[in-house]
Scaffold this motif. Structure first.
Motif, short mmCIF file in Angstrom:
data_model
loop_
_atom_site.label_atom_id
_atom_site.label_comp_id
_atom_site.label_asym_id
_atom_site.label_seq_id
_atom_site.Cartn_x
_atom_site.Cartn_y
_atom_site.Cartn_z
N GLN B 20 16.50 -9.50 22.55
CA GLN B 20 15.27 -9.40 21.76
C GLN B 20 15.60 -8.99 20.32
OE1 GLN B 20 11.70 -7.59 23.66
NE2 GLN B 20 13.04 -7.20 25.40
N SER B 46 13.57 -10.89 16.35
CA SER B 46 12.76 -12.11 16.52
C SER B 46 12.59 -12.50 17.98
CB SER B 46 13.38 -13.28 15.74
OG SER B 46 14.64 -13.63 16.31
N GLY B 47 13.35 -11.88 18.87
CA GLY B 47 13.20 -12.20 20.29
C GLY B 47 12.14 -11.35 21.00
N VAL B 48 11.56 -10.42 20.28
CA VAL B 48 10.50 -9.59 20.89
C VAL B 48 9.26 -10.47 21.07
CG1 VAL B 48 8.99 -7.59 20.55
CG2 VAL B 48 11.39 -7.50 19.81
N PRO B 49 8.73 -10.53 22.29
CA PRO B 49 7.49 -11.31 22.46
C PRO B 49 6.43 -10.79 21.48
CG PRO B 49 8.40 -10.69 24.59
CD PRO B 49 9.20 -9.95 23.54
N LEU B 50 5.78 -11.69 20.76
CA LEU B 50 4.91 -11.32 19.64
C LEU B 50 3.90 -10.21 19.96
CD1 LEU B 50 4.81 -11.94 16.68
CD2 LEU B 50 3.12 -13.71 17.13
#
Lengths: 431, 188
Positions: B20, B46-50
């Protein structure tokens, strides 16, 4: 003072008789492992810190195994391989296994074992979190970053905090439907993804010592999924037979003392355990396969350092023999040797390769491939809302490619059974 | 080393793994060529779910689309920050994006070491559930000598765990600077 096996190995590496859990000690490193993702930045730091003409501390003790982004058109990935090749040449590294040559091996943790670098009693550091895999050989193996690796390259030493140990004992005789993957997913469900942070995970018991080396490697491989510093299994006659078939280098076998101190102890009877999966999006999210049986999948993936060894494919072949898969099924051998073994090894008179081909599986070349997603053209990468059953080690959001995909971590038996039905399926339905 | 770190908070949940923090597909970029280094800033977290980024509201990216640096200097998270792979690209990307410190309830070992030994961001631990208290955008001020963090937006001070054994490495700026200082870099 009585010590665990991990304390004894670290004491040896620190030139001490005794080291206590919690102490920071400087260790002499036996092997440093790196690969194409972390090698180039490690070499950059080495040159910056020790000078452009500096020499590594011991060329024999550095093992460079490109494995992550190998079969891709990505030019930056190719450049990373070029940088490994260049450094290996500059430094005359004998243990560099170049891509595109007959020396190429594949996934580093499996190749280390195959090439005889795993020796009981030794200390291995690697720029990969699954370096703990080698602990199956009664040695200390753990992952580090590039800066720490660069420090080792120049000095042969690194500081480490001596871990407390947790003991996991598995009693009983392993049933045919149960695998090392089920055992480690069981533990992860019980202690969580930070249940062993900064600790050693020691595996013990009749069931563990009945396992072949490759299954033991699955147990130690996923110690990092609980946050463990290392996973370890004391060497026995099975370990020694494996090691002696690969190398004539000397080694020393250590055992935990009966009175050694443990942070905690867990005990399981394998006869009472069932095939399990880790549901999206965490390796601790355990469920019995039966409780999620019938969940539709779009892909099955059998590969990686965790689930792409010959033993994993032997298990998958037992289920896939004479069957057809109903979803895209990627077979990704960890190493070239595993790939070659698929052509020789037989189950009921048919080679494993033929069993997989006749079942409609897609066989890829050896590398880490889609276990960690990788560049866009990576074989088996998840797309869109894929639901994948996978023998790999992590199912974090986006881990296998698509942020919208869900990954169920499972044993090779469960991944194969599910591939046939297109739904999560308990392997007992086929055995 | 400066004694005060001040900046806006970016709040996350628990078990933020390295996939993430920096998704594996971006690990092909060089960590030394400036035109590629900035990509690590662009893709940091940028891999963190929005919905899980920029709590409590969520849907706040750490780095805005098309930018290479974050407006947030201090990351606040729950337990087990940085679990997963050994990629030093993870704390590196946070640094490139402009983060100076992380305050989490606990860390995964390799990520923690990488933060310290590479001298990228300071990994503070706290016994408080700060990620349930602090809001993304709050102005925080860390006092390194006092081991405290003040939420200037709410005028509240919280304790941080002392850095302990690793303070001297953090203070030196990384393991190499520390080893030179302590004369630990001789071979043999």
């Amino acid at each position: 003072m009585e010590q665990t096996i991990t304390q004894k190995i670290l004491a040896r590496a620190a030139n001490r008789k005794f080291v206590d859990a919690g102490e920071n000690v400087w260790l002499n490193v036996d092997i440093l492992l790196t690969h194409d993702v972390c090698g180039p930045p490690t070499f950059d730091i080495f040159k910056e810190e020790f000078g452009p003409d500096a020499k590594v501390w011991d060329t024999e003790k550095i093992v460079v195994l490109p494995d992550h982004y190998i079969f891709t058109a990505n030019e930056h990935a190719h450049r990373n391989i070029d940088l490994l090749r260049q450094f290996a040449k500059e430094q005359n590294l004998p243990n560099y296994y170049d891509v595109g040559t007959n020396r190429y091996k594949g996934v580093c943790h499996v190749a280390l074992a195959e090439e005889g670098f795993n020796l009981p009693g030794t200390v291995l550091f690697g720029t990969d979190s699954h370096t703990c895999t080698s602990g199956a050989f009664g040695m200390f193996g753990t992952g580090i970053g590039n800066t720490d690796a660069a420090f080792i390259l120049g000095t042969g030493k690194l500081w480490e905090k001596v871990p407390e140990s947790m003991k996991f004992t598995f009693d009983g005789e392993m049933p045919e439907y149960l695998t090392a993957k089920d055992l480690i997913l069981q533990i992860l469900g019980d202690i969580g993804t930070d249940g062993a942070t900064y600790r050693a995970m020691e595996f013990d018991g009749e069931a563990v010592f009945s396992l072949p080396m490759e299954e033991r490697m699955t147990l130690t491989n996923m110690a990092i999924e609980a946050g463990g510093m290392n996973g370890i299994i004391a060497a026995d006659s099975i370990t020694e037979a494996y090691v002696k078939s690969k190398t004539s280098k000397p080694y020393e076998i250590f055992q935990s003392d009966p009175g050694a101190r443990y942070h905690s102890k867990y005990r399981y009877n394998v006869r009472e355990l069932e095939p399990v999966v880790a549901q999206p999006h965490s390796p601790e999210n355990r469920a019995t396969v039966r409780s999620v049986q019938g969940t539709k999948i779009t892909k099955s993936y059998i590969g990686s350092c965790t689930g792409g060894k010959l033993e994993d494919f032997r298990m998958a072949a037992k289920i896939l023999k004479g069957k057809k898969v109903s979803v895209l099924t990627n077979i990704v051998p960890a190493t070239v040797k595993v790939m070659q073994d698929l052509e020789c090894e037989q189950y009921q008179g048919e080679t494993l390769k033929s069993i997989f081909e006749n079942a409609g599986c897609s066989i890829a070349l050896p590398s880490c491939a889609a276990c960690l997603g990788g560049p866009a053209d990576t074989v088996g990468r998840s797309v869109d809302n894929d639901v994948v059953v996978s023998t790999t080690n992590r199912n974090f959001p986006g881990r296998m490619g698509s942020k919208h995909a869900g990954v169920y971590l499972a044993s090779p038996l469960t991944a194969a059974a599910s591939a046939v039905t297109g739904k999560l399926t308990d392997p007992r339905d086929f055995l | 080393m400066e004694n005060i770190i001040q900046g806006k908070a970016y709040v996350l949940g628990k078990n933020i793994d390295t996939d993430q923090i920096i998704p594996a597909e971006h690990l092909v970029y060089s960590l030394s060529k400036p035109d590629e280094v900035k990509m690590y800033g662009k893709y940091a977290l940028s891999g963190v779910p929005l919905p899980e980024g920029g709590l409590p509201e969520g849907n706040i990216p750490f780095v805005k689309d098309g930018e290479f640096e974050s407006e947030f200097a201090i990351i606040v998270a729950g337990p087990n920050f940085g679990c997963g792979s050994s990629r030093e690209h993870a704390p590196f990307s946070l640094k490139v994006a402009g983060a100076k410190a992380i305050i989490a309830e606990s860390y995964a070992r390799i990520f923690y070491r990488n933060c310290v030994d590479g001298g990228f961001v300071i990994p503070y631990e706290t016994a408080e559930h700060l990620n349930e208290i602090v809001k993304t955008g709050d102005e925080l001020k860390i006092d390194i000598e006092a081991n405290t963090v003040e939420n200037i937006s709410t005028n509240t001070v919280y304790k941080l765990n002392p850095l302990g054994d690793v303070f001297s490495i953090v203070h030196a700026g990384g393991i190499f600077a520390y080893a030179r200082q302590e004369n630990l870099m001789a071979q043999g």
